[in-house]
Design an enzyme around this catalytic site. Structure first.
Site, PDB file in Angstrom:
ATOM      1  CB  ILE A  76      -0.944   0.006   1.222  1.00 23.10           C
ATOM      2  CG1 ILE A  76      -0.146  -0.073   2.541  1.00 23.10           C
ATOM      3  CG2 ILE A  76      -1.941  -1.156   1.136  1.00 23.10           C
ATOM      4  CD1 ILE A  76      -0.998   0.091   3.802  1.00 23.10           C
ATOM      5  CG  HIS A 123      -4.185  -5.757  -0.232  1.00 26.92           C
ATOM      6  ND1 HIS A 123      -3.143  -6.615   0.061  1.00 26.92           N
ATOM      7  CD2 HIS A 123      -5.249  -6.563  -0.489  1.00 26.92           C
ATOM      8  CE1 HIS A 123      -3.579  -7.869  -0.007  1.00 26.92           C
ATOM      9  NE2 HIS A 123      -4.844  -7.868  -0.342  1.00 26.92           N
ATOM     10  CB  SER A 131       4.835 -16.457   1.391  1.00 27.53           C
ATOM     11  OG  SER A 131       4.163 -15.577   2.250  1.00 27.53           O
ATOM     12  CG  ASN A 154       9.280 -15.203  -2.602  1.00 29.36           C
ATOM     13  OD1 ASN A 154       9.115 -14.021  -2.316  1.00 29.36           O
ATOM     14  ND2 ASN A 154       8.344 -15.955  -3.151  1.00 29.36           N
ATOM     15  CD  GLU A 189      14.663 -19.363   3.629  1.00 23.03           C
ATOM     16  OE1 GLU A 189      14.666 -20.521   3.156  1.00 23.03           O
ATOM     17  OE2 GLU A 189      15.663 -18.816   4.119  1.00 23.03           O
TER      18      GLU A 189
END
Ligand SMILES: [Zn+2]
Length: 259
Positions: free
Chosen positions: A107, A123, A197, A221, A223
């Site tokens: 945002i 969002h 994720s 990413n 992980e």
């Protein structure tokens, strides 16, 4: 072939590549996350409770909503943040004609600050206000005086009370943003998933929809994520987005010179 070269080649060969970004791209600009070890809500569970209640508060009493929204240190923090090399790399890919769109769950408006033009803020945005009746959005700066005098900003089109464009908990995703995001996800043949994720629905549906429509999904990413484990992503480049995305841009440039 190493993965940086592989994704650069995939990007150059794609007809319609888009990016889908999340908190991981903003934490590198010093924006705290919410649920991490030193996240905002991990340190202050009361703030999380208030976050769940704020949309209901707007519906009941917009002036109470604005008192709380203006007190929140998060919003002023976000407005002061600056884009990092990951944001700039995505903006570069767009200006090179490689990336068609960025769908972000953030945002903070950092993609636009970095120069990206076609950005869908799933969002909402901290720097805009939105009317939930007619859907109009306004630059927050237009209403600074109204807000500073503790009045409720009103929609210039229909007169209803305005809220932040930010989509709060329990608030539906605005229809225009929802439709545009899913259109883009269905249109793309390559989606770069950067720093997310993809567990918050309905946003998390976007890479899955793209995959079902035959798009290649590439994760960048720190992980492995549920996208990796579920086989949604074709491959993952593990590490910081701020380090990997600029490398990808360099590799794309090399490929273009060669061809
Ligand atoms: Zn309105």
């Amino acid at each position: 072939m190493d993965l940086i070269r592989r994704v650069a080649k995939d990007l150059v060969e794609a007809n319609y590549a888009i990016a889908f970004t999340g908190a991981g791209i903003s934490t590198e600009s010093g924006i705290p996350d919410f649920r991490g070890p030193s996240g905002i809500w991990t340190r202050d569970p009361e703030a999380e409770k208030r976050a769940y209640e704020i949309y209901g508060k707007f519906l009941r009493d917009p002036s109470e909503y604005w008192k709380e929204a203006l007190r929140s240190p998060l919003y002023s923090l976000l407005e002061k943040a600056e884009p990092n090399p990951a944001h700039k790399a995505l903006a570069d890919l767009e200006s090179m004609g490689i990336l068609m769109c960025v769908i972000t769950q953030n945002i903070d408006g950092l993609h636009q600050k970095a120069g990206s033009r076609n950005v869908v803020e799933f969002h909402g945005s901290v720097s805009k206000l939105r009317c939930i009746r007619c859907g109009s959005r306004f630059d927050k700066r237009k209403f600074i005086k109204v807000l500073e005098s503790h009045n409720v900003p009103e929609c210039e089109n229909c007169g209803s009370a305005l809220k932040l464009d930010v989509v709060h908990f329990t608030e539906p995703i605005p229809t225009d943003v929802y439709v545009k995001s899913f259109e883009e996800a269905m249109k793309c043949d390559l989606m770069l998933v950067c720093g997310t994720s993809a567990v918050v629905y309905p946003a998390a549906e976007l890479p899955r929809v793209a995959k079902r429509n035959g798009a290649k999904i590439v994760e960048i990413n720190l992980e492995e994520t549920s996208l990796t484990f579920e086989g949604v992503s074709d491959y993952i480049i593990k590490g910081k987005v701020g380090e990997n995305l600029p490398k990808i841009v360099e590799e794309v440039k090399k490929l273009r010179i060669q061809s």
